[in-house]
Design an enzyme around this catalytic site. Structure first.
Site, PDB file in Angstrom:
ATOM      1  N   TYR A 143       0.829  -1.214   0.000  1.00 28.06           N
ATOM      2  CA  TYR A 143       0.000   0.000   0.000  1.00 28.06           C
ATOM      3  C   TYR A 143       0.863   1.263   0.000  1.00 28.06           C
ATOM      4  O   TYR A 143       0.447   2.306  -0.472  1.00 28.06           O
ATOM      5  CB  TYR A 143      -0.895   0.039   1.247  1.00 28.06           C
ATOM      6  CG  TYR A 143      -2.214  -0.671   1.101  1.00 28.06           C
ATOM      7  CD1 TYR A 143      -2.271  -1.985   0.652  1.00 28.06           C
ATOM      8  CD2 TYR A 143      -3.404  -0.033   1.421  1.00 28.06           C
ATOM      9  CE1 TYR A 143      -3.479  -2.642   0.543  1.00 28.06           C
ATOM     10  CE2 TYR A 143      -4.624  -0.685   1.312  1.00 28.06           C
ATOM     11  CZ  TYR A 143      -4.652  -1.984   0.877  1.00 28.06           C
ATOM     12  OH  TYR A 143      -5.863  -2.618   0.774  1.00 28.06           O
ATOM     13  N   LYS A 194       3.609 -15.163   1.712  1.00 29.14           N
ATOM     14  CA  LYS A 194       3.784 -15.832   0.422  1.00 29.14           C
ATOM     15  C   LYS A 194       5.287 -16.082   0.255  1.00 29.14           C
ATOM     16  O   LYS A 194       5.913 -15.687  -0.728  1.00 29.14           O
ATOM     17  CB  LYS A 194       3.189 -14.967  -0.698  1.00 29.14           C
ATOM     18  CG  LYS A 194       3.132 -15.620  -2.057  1.00 29.14           C
ATOM     19  CD  LYS A 194       2.078 -16.720  -2.159  1.00 29.14           C
ATOM     20  CE  LYS A 194       2.204 -17.417  -3.511  1.00 29.14           C
ATOM     21  NZ  LYS A 194       1.348 -18.630  -3.597  1.00 29.14           N
ATOM     22  N   ASP A 226      -2.469 -18.193  -0.118  1.00 26.96           N
ATOM     23  CA  ASP A 226      -3.481 -18.889  -0.929  1.00 26.96           C
ATOM     24  C   ASP A 226      -4.118 -20.022  -0.126  1.00 26.96           C
ATOM     25  O   ASP A 226      -5.342 -20.208  -0.135  1.00 26.96           O
ATOM     26  CB  ASP A 226      -2.884 -19.385  -2.261  1.00 26.96           C
ATOM     27  CG  ASP A 226      -1.575 -20.143  -2.101  1.00 26.96           C
ATOM     28  OD1 ASP A 226      -0.993 -20.144  -0.995  1.00 26.96           O
ATOM     29  OD2 ASP A 226      -1.123 -20.751  -3.096  1.00 26.96           O
ATOM     30  N   ASP A 250      -5.979  -7.153   4.114  1.00 30.76           N
ATOM     31  CA  ASP A 250      -7.165  -6.530   3.535  1.00 30.76           C
ATOM     32  C   ASP A 250      -8.092  -7.613   3.002  1.00 30.76           C
ATOM     33  O   ASP A 250      -9.292  -7.630   3.272  1.00 30.76           O
ATOM     34  CB  ASP A 250      -6.735  -5.589   2.399  1.00 30.76           C
ATOM     35  CG  ASP A 250      -7.925  -4.938   1.711  1.00 30.76           C
ATOM     36  OD1 ASP A 250      -8.829  -4.465   2.430  1.00 30.76           O
ATOM     37  OD2 ASP A 250      -7.959  -4.925   0.464  1.00 30.76           O
ATOM     38  N   ASP A 254     -11.728  -9.443   4.916  1.00 27.41           N
ATOM     39  CA  ASP A 254     -13.065  -9.467   4.295  1.00 27.41           C
ATOM     40  C   ASP A 254     -13.594 -10.896   4.267  1.00 27.41           C
ATOM     41  O   ASP A 254     -14.774 -11.140   4.536  1.00 27.41           O
ATOM     42  CB  ASP A 254     -13.016  -8.940   2.852  1.00 27.41           C
ATOM     43  CG  ASP A 254     -13.357  -7.458   2.753  1.00 27.41           C
ATOM     44  OD1 ASP A 254     -13.113  -6.732   3.741  1.00 27.41           O
ATOM     45  OD2 ASP A 254     -13.856  -7.031   1.697  1.00 27.41           O
TER      46      ASP A 254
HETATM   47  C1  IPM Z   1     -10.286  -1.588   4.318  1.00 26.23           C
HETATM   48  C2  IPM Z   1     -10.596  -0.956   3.010  1.00 26.23           C
HETATM   49  C3  IPM Z   1      -9.505   0.039   2.689  1.00 26.23           C
HETATM   50  C4  IPM Z   1      -8.211  -0.735   2.540  1.00 26.23           C
HETATM   51  C5  IPM Z   1      -9.750   0.932   1.469  1.00 26.23           C
HETATM   52  C6  IPM Z   1     -11.066   1.649   1.572  1.00 26.23           C
HETATM   53  C7  IPM Z   1      -8.626   1.895   1.268  1.00 26.23           C
HETATM   54  O1  IPM Z   1     -10.755  -1.922   2.020  1.00 26.23           O
HETATM   55  O2  IPM Z   1     -10.203  -0.859   5.319  1.00 26.23           O
HETATM   56  O3  IPM Z   1     -10.141  -2.815   4.366  1.00 26.23           O
HETATM   57  O4  IPM Z   1      -7.938  -1.300   1.478  1.00 26.23           O
HETATM   58  O5  IPM Z   1      -7.471  -0.785   3.511  1.00 26.23           O
HETATM   59 MG    MG Z   2     -10.752  -3.906   2.765  1.00 25.26          MG
END
Ligand code: IPM
Ligand code: MG
Length: 360
Positions: A143, A194, A226, A250, A254
């Site tokens: 990032y 990885k 993975d 990230d 999710d």
């Molecule tokens: C998160 C989001 C952010 C990230 C975006 C909105 C920049 O996806 O907080 O997970 O990628 O960190």
């Molecule tokens: Mg995210």
């Protein structure tokens, strides 16, 4: 004695303002019960800031955040700003805030709530009892690594570049947070990388392995990213605490969030070595349902609880808020995203009112 806290509120975009209003109400009620007073100061970030000031993180906002005891963020982004150049994107504002407050450690719990087990897209027997903490590195890796950009090659073709880089000290400090976190949980830490392909991951693995000798009570394992993505849906109960870099974190957070049925339920905390922490839901700004009173405010409310627990050291206030959330769920109250048969469908505001009642 009354404890007084200065909290910066960053409602942001989309459903942000609606869910923030619920969290503020809940905090005020809990504050009255426990003799805490909150001085809320609102500031602009994301698309709302772009519209008002031309930049996604105005200096004024960052200054206000730095001078407060903690920062509560809702969500940023929306279709409207998706086509702007990168430096003017809402996401850039959030990244600048994380960097500006030096919030290198992002804690993202994914705990399955028994009341919502049927909202998960996975089978009950797979997700029952899942309780994972993802510790994501937040201010390094791909990032932020240099070089980054779109450059012209010798032939004049464009070439996009990002760089995944970690220094030893960056790995060590997130590693320590992860070991400490695991220590307070079931004492199992899985480091995800990885290392079979990436040099940066090999260094990551070496440093995390070296740190393990300082935490003999924590059982350390390593997993390729993975495989981790697969194991999370195959047998998520094998995980306790996961530590990983910015990009992998990230994605995996999710995925872990979705195990619980709704990303609309999950809070997160971002902390630095000192200074105010940033507390925000894992979900986004959901522009498709903004201003329709349909949003689920519970992740925002639980983020406020995390702020009280980790940012302000007020565990009792945090407990009360979390208990109120459990109570409304036990009462069968649901927003659309977690709705199931036989439950009562509520809008965002009504869910807020139900929480306030549950607190009394
Ligand atoms: C998160 C989001 C952010 C990230 C975006 C909105 C920049 O996806 O907080 O997970 O990628 O960190
Ligand atoms: Mg995210």
């Amino acid at each position: 004695m009354t404890q007084h806290y200065r909290i910066t509120l960053l409602p942001g975009d989309g459903i942000g303002p609606e869910i923030m209003a619920v969290a503020v109400k809940v905090m005020q009620v809990v504050g009255q019960h426990l003799n805490l007073t909150f001085e809320f100061q609102e500031a602009l970030i994301g698309g709302a800031a772009i519209d008002a000031t031309g930049e996604p993180l105005p200096a004024k906002t960052l200054d206000l955040c730095k001078s407060s005891d903690a920062v509560l963020l809702a969500a940023i982004g929306g279709y409207k700003w998706d086509t702007l150049p990168r430096h003017l994107r809402p996401e850039t504002g959030l990244l600048a805030l994380r960097a500006g407050l030096e919030l290198f450690a992002n804690l993202r719990p994914a705990k399955i709530l028994p009341q919502l087990i049927d909202a998960s897209s996975l089978k009950r027997e797979v997700v029952e009892g899942v309780d994972i903490m993802v510790v994501r590195e937040l201010t390094g890796g791909i990032y932020f690594g240099q070089p980054k950009g779109v450059f012209a090659t010798e032939t004049g073709e464009k070439r996009g570049v990002n760089t995944m880089a970690y220094t030893e000290s960056e790995i060590d400090r997130i590693g320590r947070v992860a070991f400490e976190t695991a220590r307070k949980r079931r004492k199992q830490l899985c480091s995800v990388d990885k290392a079979n392909v990436l040099e940066v991951s090999q260094l990551w693995r070496d440093r995390i392995t070296a740190l393990a000798s300082e935490y003999p009570d924590v059982e350390l394992s390593h997993m390729y990213v993975d495989n981790a993505a697969m194991q999370l849906v195959r047998n998520p109960r094998q995980f306790d605490t996961i530590v990983t870099g910015n990009l992998f974190g990230d994605i995996l957070s999710d995925e872990a969030a979705m195990l619980t049925g709704s990303i609309g339920m999950l809070p997160s905390a971002s902390m630095g070595a000192s200074g105010p922490g940033l507390f925000e839901p894992v979900h986004g700004s959901a522009p498709d349902i903004a201003e329709q009173d349909k949003a689920n405010p519970l992740a925002q409310v639980l983020s406020a609880a995390m702020m009280l627990r980790y940012g302000l050291n007020q565990p009792e206030a945090a407990d009360r808020i979390e208990q109120a959330v459990m109570k409304v769920l036990d009462e069968g109250k649901r927003t659309g995203d977690i709705m199931s048969e036989g439950m009562t469908l509520l809008g965002c505001q009504a869910m807020g009112e139900a929480l306030v009642q549950a607190l009394d």
